[in-house]
Design an enzyme around this catalytic site. Structure first.
Site, PDB file in Angstrom:
ATOM      1  N   GLU A 131      35.870  37.826  36.916  1.00 15.62           N
ATOM      2  CA  GLU A 131      37.220  36.870  37.360  1.00 15.62           C
ATOM      3  C   GLU A 131      36.604  35.303  37.008  1.00 15.62           C
ATOM      4  O   GLU A 131      35.572  34.803  37.071  1.00 15.62           O
ATOM      5  CB  GLU A 131      37.401  36.838  38.824  1.00 15.62           C
ATOM      6  CG  GLU A 131      37.696  38.419  39.234  1.00 15.62           C
ATOM      7  CD  GLU A 131      36.536  39.202  39.359  1.00 15.62           C
ATOM      8  OE1 GLU A 131      36.682  40.465  39.738  1.00 15.62           O
ATOM      9  OE2 GLU A 131      35.355  38.743  39.364  1.00 15.62           O
ATOM     10  N   GLU A 145      33.534  48.925  32.581  1.00 14.39           N
ATOM     11  CA  GLU A 145      33.959  49.772  33.791  1.00 14.39           C
ATOM     12  C   GLU A 145      34.103  48.811  34.911  1.00 14.39           C
ATOM     13  O   GLU A 145      35.007  49.233  35.911  1.00 14.39           O
ATOM     14  CB  GLU A 145      32.361  50.401  34.096  1.00 14.39           C
ATOM     15  CG  GLU A 145      31.889  51.740  33.410  1.00 14.39           C
ATOM     16  CD  GLU A 145      31.313  50.945  31.931  1.00 14.39           C
ATOM     17  OE1 GLU A 145      31.288  51.804  31.120  1.00 14.39           O
ATOM     18  OE2 GLU A 145      31.071  49.663  31.871  1.00 14.39           O
ATOM     19  N   TYR A 146      33.718  47.667  34.989  1.00 15.68           N
ATOM     20  CA  TYR A 146      34.113  46.405  36.062  1.00 15.68           C
ATOM     21  C   TYR A 146      35.633  46.211  36.002  1.00 15.68           C
ATOM     22  O   TYR A 146      36.098  46.175  37.088  1.00 15.68           O
ATOM     23  CB  TYR A 146      33.393  45.272  35.784  1.00 15.68           C
ATOM     24  CG  TYR A 146      33.448  44.167  36.709  1.00 15.68           C
ATOM     25  CD1 TYR A 146      32.940  44.196  38.102  1.00 15.68           C
ATOM     26  CD2 TYR A 146      34.480  43.246  36.746  1.00 15.68           C
ATOM     27  CE1 TYR A 146      33.167  43.365  39.124  1.00 15.68           C
ATOM     28  CE2 TYR A 146      34.866  42.253  37.604  1.00 15.68           C
ATOM     29  CZ  TYR A 146      34.236  42.392  38.879  1.00 15.68           C
ATOM     30  OH  TYR A 146      34.389  41.425  39.874  1.00 15.68           O
ATOM     31  N   HIS A 147      36.182  46.112  34.883  1.00 16.94           N
ATOM     32  CA  HIS A 147      37.496  45.557  34.585  1.00 16.94           C
ATOM     33  C   HIS A 147      38.439  47.044  34.830  1.00 16.94           C
ATOM     34  O   HIS A 147      39.595  46.829  34.623  1.00 16.94           O
ATOM     35  CB  HIS A 147      37.684  45.000  33.459  1.00 16.94           C
ATOM     36  CG  HIS A 147      37.313  43.727  33.550  1.00 16.94           C
ATOM     37  ND1 HIS A 147      37.525  42.600  34.534  1.00 16.94           N
ATOM     38  CD2 HIS A 147      36.116  43.182  32.637  1.00 16.94           C
ATOM     39  CE1 HIS A 147      37.055  41.401  33.914  1.00 16.94           C
ATOM     40  NE2 HIS A 147      35.916  41.779  33.320  1.00 16.94           N
ATOM     41  N   ARG A 178      34.928  42.064  42.866  1.00 14.75           N
ATOM     42  CA  ARG A 178      35.077  43.846  43.180  1.00 14.75           C
ATOM     43  C   ARG A 178      33.834  44.233  43.727  1.00 14.75           C
ATOM     44  O   ARG A 178      33.910  45.150  44.502  1.00 14.75           O
ATOM     45  CB  ARG A 178      35.260  44.397  41.758  1.00 14.75           C
ATOM     46  CG  ARG A 178      36.419  44.243  40.986  1.00 14.75           C
ATOM     47  CD  ARG A 178      36.610  45.538  40.016  1.00 14.75           C
ATOM     48  NE  ARG A 178      36.919  46.715  40.846  1.00 14.75           N
ATOM     49  CZ  ARG A 178      36.595  47.995  40.075  1.00 14.75           C
ATOM     50  NH1 ARG A 178      36.355  47.725  38.779  1.00 14.75           N
ATOM     51  NH2 ARG A 178      37.092  48.970  40.763  1.00 14.75           N
TER      52      ARG A 178
END
Length: 245
Positions: A131, A145-147, A178
């Protein structure tokens, strides 16, 4: 850092000087290249069996090797001296030496940490974008994977890497929204109890090589995480995620 825990650091490793000059010449190599060379000189270190020992040993060896090479490269300039009235040149030279040392240590710490993860077969992305274009030092298992909103936050991990902590640890808090509990790997010894209490309150888990834990109070040590423990956490999450990445 090493001397603070009772490890005597030799001032130089001249036995490697000819090898360094033959490989790099009379210039300072890129930090990743020099870090790899430092690891190569420690053939008896097994980072898979003892990650905490390996990380400290790699950092100690690189520091000694760098100071040896630095002394040789800048020795001629120092022997020539500076004109009494040329204070600006002296200050500029001194500042360049200090800045090189500081930036190199931080980068070396990241390079050696990365090598640990590679050796353990751990998936990660270095300097991933999250972010507000924040860039955590290490994101597990990766940026995609994070997004991915379908990827469980329980299997996401982020790690900030700072050789010295001071007040900069707060920067890590905003680097991955997250992930509620964040991790910070450092070589900072004896951080105050007030600081570590605030870290706990902010859900920031401090990670240090096991050999540095003794510089903290007994109460703090029960909360600290060592490098091997962090590797196990990330590996377990990776195994749990299975074929999702």
């Amino acid at each position: 850092i090493l001397e603070s825990i009772g490890i005597e650091v030799a001032p130089s490793t001249d036995s490697f000087l000819d090898q360094m000059i033959g490989r790099f010449g009379l210039v300072f190599p890129k930090t990743a290249e020099f870090s790899a060379f430092a690891r190569e000189t420690l053939t008896d270190i097994d980072c898979r069996e003892a990650p905490d020992v390996a990380l400290l040993a790699w950092m100690e060896r690189e520091e000694i090797l760098f100071r040896t090479l630095e002394r040789h490269i800048i020795g001629d300039r120092l022997e020539k001296g500076f004109d009494r009235e040329d204070i600006d040149s002296f200050m500029q030279f001194s500042l360049s030496v200090q800045n090189r040392r500081k930036s190199r240590v931080g980068q070396a710490f990241e390079h050696h940490t990365q090598e640990l993860f590679v050796s353990h077969g751990i998936h990660f992305k270095r300097a991933a974008i999250t972010e507000n274009r924040a860039k955590p030092d290490f994101l597990f298992p990766g940026e995609s994977e994070y997004h991915n909103p379908a990827f469980s936050t329980l299997d996401l991990t982020m790690l900030g890497v700072k050789s010295t902590c001071k007040d900069r640890w707060r920067q890590v808090l905003s680097e991955a929204d997250r992930i509620e509990e964040k991790h910070l790997l450092t070589l900072e010894t004896a951080i105050s109890q007030n600081q570590t209490a605030e870290m706990q309150h902010k859900r920031l888990q401090l990670v240090l090589p096991r050999g540095l834990h003794c510089t903290y109070s007994a109460g703090q040590q029960s909360w600290l995480l060592d490098v091997g423990g962090f590797v196990n956490i990330v590996r377990e999450r990776q195994q749990r995620a299975g074929g999702l990445f």
